[in-house]
Motif scaffolding. Structure first.
Motif, PDB file in Angstrom:
ATOM      1  N   ASN A   4       5.491  12.887   6.293  1.00  9.93           N
ATOM      2  CA  ASN A   4       6.208  13.723   5.324  1.00  9.93           C
ATOM      3  C   ASN A   4       7.710  13.826   5.578  1.00  9.93           C
ATOM      4  OD1 ASN A   4       3.999  14.564   3.828  1.00  9.93           O
ATOM      5  ND2 ASN A   4       3.517  16.214   5.251  1.00  9.93           N
TER       6      ASN A   4
ATOM      7  N   GLY B 112      -3.828  16.363  13.418  1.00  4.74           N
ATOM      8  CA  GLY B 112      -3.004  16.399  12.209  1.00  4.74           C
ATOM      9  C   GLY B 112      -2.854  17.826  11.725  1.00  4.74           C
TER      10      GLY B 112
ATOM     11  N   ILE C 237       4.500  13.176  12.307  1.00  6.90           N
ATOM     12  CA  ILE C 237       4.968  13.877  13.509  1.00  6.90           C
ATOM     13  C   ILE C 237       3.799  14.187  14.447  1.00  6.90           C
ATOM     14  CG2 ILE C 237       4.891  16.233  12.521  1.00  6.90           C
ATOM     15  CD1 ILE C 237       7.656  14.902  14.784  1.00  6.90           C
ATOM     16  N   SER C 238       2.603  14.459  13.891  1.00  8.60           N
ATOM     17  CA  SER C 238       1.447  14.769  14.752  1.00  8.60           C
ATOM     18  C   SER C 238       1.063  13.554  15.585  1.00  8.60           C
ATOM     19  CB  SER C 238       0.225  15.181  13.909  1.00  8.60           C
ATOM     20  OG  SER C 238       0.487  16.325  13.173  1.00  8.60           O
TER      21      SER C 238
ATOM     22  N   THR D 124      -4.986  11.327  12.999  1.00 11.85           N
ATOM     23  CA  THR D 124      -3.998  12.317  12.548  1.00 11.85           C
ATOM     24  C   THR D 124      -3.639  12.105  11.078  1.00 11.85           C
ATOM     25  OG1 THR D 124      -1.985  11.098  13.107  1.00 11.85           O
ATOM     26  CG2 THR D 124      -3.016  12.345  14.886  1.00 11.85           C
TER      27      THR D 124
ATOM     28  N   LEU E 182      -5.828   1.747   8.347  1.00  9.78           N
ATOM     29  CA  LEU E 182      -7.215   1.760   8.830  1.00  9.78           C
ATOM     30  C   LEU E 182      -8.168   1.825   7.635  1.00  9.78           C
ATOM     31  CD1 LEU E 182      -9.188   1.845  11.195  1.00  9.78           C
ATOM     32  CD2 LEU E 182      -8.958   4.336  11.224  1.00  9.78           C
TER      33      LEU E 182
HETATM   34  C1  LIG Z   1       7.216  19.281   0.404  1.00 19.30           C
HETATM   35  C2  LIG Z   1       6.930  19.732   1.806  1.00 19.30           C
HETATM   36  C3  LIG Z   1       7.795  20.640   2.430  1.00 19.30           C
HETATM   37  C4  LIG Z   1       7.536  21.065   3.729  1.00 19.30           C
HETATM   38  N1  LIG Z   1       8.438  21.892   4.357  1.00 19.30           N
HETATM   39  C5  LIG Z   1       8.281  22.199   5.667  1.00 19.30           C
HETATM   40  C6  LIG Z   1       9.299  22.895   6.380  1.00 19.30           C
HETATM   41  O1  LIG Z   1      10.371  23.195   5.849  1.00 19.30           O
HETATM   42  N2  LIG Z   1       9.079  23.195   7.677  1.00 19.30           N
HETATM   43  C7  LIG Z   1       7.921  22.856   8.311  1.00 19.30           C
HETATM   44  O2  LIG Z   1       7.759  23.199   9.489  1.00 19.30           O
HETATM   45  N3  LIG Z   1       6.950  22.144   7.671  1.00 19.30           N
HETATM   46  C8  LIG Z   1       7.110  21.800   6.379  1.00 19.30           C
HETATM   47  N4  LIG Z   1       6.157  21.052   5.727  1.00 19.30           N
HETATM   48  C9  LIG Z   1       4.919  20.686   6.442  1.00 19.30           C
HETATM   49  C10 LIG Z   1       5.107  19.495   7.399  1.00 19.30           C
HETATM   50  O3  LIG Z   1       6.007  18.595   6.860  1.00 19.30           O
HETATM   51  C11 LIG Z   1       3.761  18.790   7.616  1.00 19.30           C
HETATM   52  O4  LIG Z   1       2.751  19.720   7.964  1.00 19.30           O
HETATM   53  C12 LIG Z   1       3.866  17.739   8.728  1.00 19.30           C
HETATM   54  O5  LIG Z   1       4.932  16.873   8.499  1.00 19.30           O
HETATM   55  C13 LIG Z   1       2.550  16.972   8.796  1.00 19.30           C
HETATM   56  O6  LIG Z   1       2.619  15.973   9.777  1.00 19.30           O
HETATM   57  P1  LIG Z   1       1.323  15.113  10.138  1.00 19.30           P
HETATM   58  O7  LIG Z   1       1.742  14.067  11.103  1.00 19.30           O
HETATM   59  O8  LIG Z   1       0.226  16.010  10.543  1.00 19.30           O
HETATM   60  O9  LIG Z   1       0.860  14.461   8.760  1.00 19.30           O
HETATM   61  P2  LIG Z   1       1.587  13.384   7.850  1.00 19.30           P
HETATM   62  O10 LIG Z   1       3.050  13.575   7.870  1.00 19.30           O
HETATM   63  O11 LIG Z   1       0.881  13.434   6.546  1.00 19.30           O
HETATM   64  O12 LIG Z   1       1.265  12.007   8.595  1.00 19.30           O
HETATM   65  C14 LIG Z   1       0.048  11.325   8.441  1.00 19.30           C
HETATM   66  C15 LIG Z   1       0.345   9.840   8.486  1.00 19.30           C
HETATM   67  O13 LIG Z   1      -0.879   9.116   8.393  1.00 19.30           O
HETATM   68  C16 LIG Z   1      -0.613   7.925   7.661  1.00 19.30           C
HETATM   69  N5  LIG Z   1      -1.875   7.378   7.142  1.00 19.30           N
HETATM   70  C17 LIG Z   1      -2.593   7.811   6.078  1.00 19.30           C
HETATM   71  N6  LIG Z   1      -3.695   7.037   5.918  1.00 19.30           N
HETATM   72  C18 LIG Z   1      -3.687   6.108   6.912  1.00 19.30           C
HETATM   73  C19 LIG Z   1      -4.561   5.034   7.290  1.00 19.30           C
HETATM   74  N7  LIG Z   1      -5.687   4.762   6.619  1.00 19.30           N
HETATM   75  N8  LIG Z   1      -4.233   4.280   8.355  1.00 19.30           N
HETATM   76  C20 LIG Z   1      -3.102   4.548   9.072  1.00 19.30           C
HETATM   77  N9  LIG Z   1      -2.236   5.536   8.748  1.00 19.30           N
HETATM   78  C21 LIG Z   1      -2.519   6.309   7.696  1.00 19.30           C
HETATM   79  C22 LIG Z   1       0.327   8.401   6.572  1.00 19.30           C
HETATM   80  O14 LIG Z   1       1.013   7.325   5.986  1.00 19.30           O
HETATM   81  C23 LIG Z   1       1.222   9.357   7.335  1.00 19.30           C
HETATM   82  O15 LIG Z   1       2.364   8.729   7.847  1.00 19.30           O
HETATM   83  C24 LIG Z   1       6.373  20.597   4.417  1.00 19.30           C
HETATM   84  C25 LIG Z   1       5.510  19.687   3.790  1.00 19.30           C
HETATM   85  C26 LIG Z   1       5.790  19.238   2.506  1.00 19.30           C
HETATM   86  C27 LIG Z   1       4.869  18.238   1.859  1.00 19.30           C
END
Ligand SMILES: Cc1cc2nc3c(=O)[nH]c(=O)nc-3n(C[C@H](O)[C@H](O)[C@H](O)COP(=O)(O)OP(=O)(O)OC[C@H]3O[C@@H](n4cnc5c(N)ncnc54)[C@H](O)[C@@H]3O)c2cc1C
Ligand SMILES: C=Cc1c2[nH]c(c1C)Cc1[nH]c(c(CCC(=O)O)c1C)Cc1[nH]c(c(C)c1CCC(=O)O)Cc1[nH]c(c(C)c1C=C)C2
Length: 512
Positions: A58, A465, A26-27, A295, A264
């Motif tokens: 996630n 992120g 989502i970030s 991110t 990456l």
């Molecule tokens: C079990 C659980 C329950 C949660 N419940 C809630 C809730 O109810 N409400 C709420 O607000 N938040 C909740 N959260 C928190 C929220 O889901 C996360 O903080 C948020 O989704 C993080 O988003 P992000 O994009 O920062 O990271 P991520 O979702 O981790 O995205 C990072 C992305 O980078 C990709 N990536 C990794 N390495 C590489 C690479 N080398 N090259 C390219 N891509 C790569 C990954 O595949 C991933 O898709 C929960 C989290 C978890 C785990």
């Protein structure tokens, strides 16, 4: 599942992108969307790359003929940034809102007790009279913060609000947001808004009064008229077909800018920017970027930066990500204790949290089919139970059967009749590295890592992120817009630097 990525053409490899957003959670998606819609003048060539075969990170919603369930997050607080993201993605009609009155319960002394919510602030029975008095006195600020020392959540809350509030409300709340350990989480990093109340107002009460005064003095700018009305009371939201609808709808609008299955592997400095090396289904691919928006989780960023920015890498590597398992189970309504049901035979509420001191291993349970519509067939209750976290890392080595048996055993002590049938397993997902812990020194670690990057000549690699923005989905989205601003400013600064003549060029021009 969306297939977003035609095989990249050769010419892609020669493009110098203005920005490459790494990570399609989502970030990353919000950042990319904000760059393309709000900064198109500065960012015309943008690529978002995602290692997995799908976007969303996630956010993982699943559906079969009977159930719709979440494997990661369950809901978000509908702040304006989240609502804007939903509207921009064309999903406003699909928003579903939880009942703002749905209570959250805490299991304390063998009973599920509602947490305080406005009208019952005095009568709720989770705290004793002494506990409530202590909290009231403490919130007025009779115990001052130790100077110059960062406090843990436990230290801050016990000092300000007393041991009862800590043990019965905040300790379980730390499970329900971080799956974390409150003796390690930093109050400043993990609950910055509460920390700021005392810092700005001299006490928690003082801070609330100051905040209300500020709001009266500086009312917020008018809301975007496309947004749905602000929900009354504090509630949580999702989408009709689950949370994953949001990243999928965002990605569809940017499909020409997205490559999935692009992992990456390496970042290097290259003349005007960076060379990024990817593992892709078509083999290794190199691309060039003026700016890189990372991110990915902190431990992935740490690996990518290990060779050229060892200091930044070491800081990022130190951020802890404990495991969490999300276990979705279904029971017939007849299995649920009669006194938990309302007059219509439904299980009312958002869910329940279990303090670590109460002999229950599961961290908490969301009443999924009570919270949002169409999550279970009539006569069945869907429960999403989270187990693991910073204080129970062993779950990664337990098999599914053992995890389900533990969750079922726990539920029988709180919510289910002794003769309840075995649960129907809907889904189980183990996240080996689930949530970044905003432990002591988190703020310095993250700021320090960006500074180390700048010093190493990697100032065009910008960290983002959830470990930067905050873990709530709303925070990730809010930060996505801010991050896009930073990216645009960085690109502008580079254009300016290239157009302003250097001192030597100015001197030469003078003599000509
Ligand atoms: C079990 C659980 C329950 C949660 N419940 C809630 C809730 O109810 N409400 C709420 O607000 N938040 C909740 N959260 C928190 C929220 O889901 C996360 O903080 C948020 O989704 C993080 O988003 P992000 O994009 O920062 O990271 P991520 O979702 O981790 O995205 C990072 C992305 O980078 C990709 N990536 C990794 N390495 C590489 C690479 N080398 N090259 C390219 N891509 C790569 C990954 O595949 C991933 O898709 C929960 C989290 C978890 C785990
Ligand atoms: C391991 C259990 C977890 C549960 N949810 C999360 C974890 C790690 C993650 C999570 N839950 C929420 C957020 C966002 C916080 C925010 O600031 O918006 C995150 C990252 C929302 C949330 N969940 C609960 C509460 C009290 C909140 C805060 C917002 C609100 O009041 O609505 C409670 C709760 N979380 C979990 C359970 C079982 C539970 C029960 C009441 C699981």
């Amino acid at each position: 599942m969306l297939d977003l990525h035609p095989a990249p053409s050769r010419s892609d490899d020669n493009t110098e992108y203005d920005v490459v957003v790494v990570g399609g959670g989502i970030s990353g998606l919000t950042t990319a969307q904000a760059c393309l819609t709000e900064h198109s003048g500065d960012v015309s060539r943008l690529l978002l790359t995602e290692a997995r075969d799908r976007v969303g990170g996630n956010l993982t919603s699943k559906q079969d003929s009977e159930y719709l369930w979440e494997e990661g997050p369950t809901s978000f607080q509908p702040n304006d940034a989240m609502l804007k993201a939903a509207v921009d993605a064309g999903l406003d009609k699909d928003l579903v809102m939880g009942d703002p009155k749905a209570p959250r319960f805490v299991f304390w002394n063998k009973k599920l007790r509602p947490t305080p919510s406005g009208p019952d602030l005095v009568t709720f029975d989770l705290l004793s009279i002494w506990g409530k008095l202590r909290a009231g006195l403490g919130a007025a600020g009779f115990k001052k913060a130790p100077p110059g020392q960062e406090e843990t959540v436990e230290q801050f809350v016990t000092r300000n609000l007393g041991v009862e509030v800590f043990q019965r409300l905040i300790e379980p709340f730390c499970s329900g947001v971080y799956a974390g350990d409150p003796t390690k989480l930093s109050i400043q990093a993990a609950f910055g808004k509460v920390y700021d109340l005392e810092r700005t107002g001299g006490s928690i009460f003082g801070g609330v009064i100051k905040l209300l005064q500020e709001r009266r003095k500086n009312p917020p700018p008018p809301r975007d008229s496309r947004l749905p009305p602000k929900p009354k009371g504090q509630t949580v939201s999702s989408f009709r077909k689950g949370l994953q609808s949001l990243p999928e709808a965002m990605a569809l609008k940017m499909k020409d800018n997205i490559r999935t299955k692009w992992e990456l592997q390496e970042i290097e400095r290259a003349d005007t920017g960076f060379r990024l090396t990817y593992r892709t289904p078509e083999g290794i691919r190199d691309i060039k970027a003026r700016c890189v928006a990372l991110t990915v989780p902190a431990y992935v960023a740490a690996d990518l930066l290990r060779r050229d920015c060892p200091d930044a890498s070491a800081g990022l590597k130190s951020i802890d990500y404990p495991p969490v398992a999300a276990v979705s189970l279904a029971y017939p309504m007849s299995a649920i204790l009669q006194d938990r049901l309302d007059q219509q035979g439904n299980l009312p509420g958002f869910g329940q949290l279990h303090p670590r001191t109460q002999g229950i291993t599961t961290l908490g349970t969301i009443y999924s089919s009570s919270l949002f519509p169409n999550r279970a067939p009539p006569g069945w209750q869907q429960l999403l139970c989270y187990i693991g976290g910073a204080l129970n890392r062993g779950i990664v080595d337990q098999g599914e059967e053992r995890i389900i048996a533990q969750v079922d055993k726990d539920l029988r002590q709180m919510l289910l009749k002794p003769d309840a049938p075995k649960p129907k397993k809907i889904g189980l997902r183990i996240w080996p590295k689930a949530i970044p812990q905003f432990n002591l020194a988190h703020v310095e670690v993250v700021q320090g890592a960006q500074e180390d990057l700048d010093l190493a000549g990697y100032e065009g690699v910008l960290l983002g992120g959830n470990y930067v923005s905050g873990v709530a989905l709303g925070k990730c989205v809010e930060y996505g817009y801010e991050y896009a601003n930073k990216i645009a400013k960085y690109l502008q600064s580079k254009v300016e630097a290239a157009t302003v003549p250097s001192q030597q060029e100015q001197d030469e021009a003078f003599f000509v």
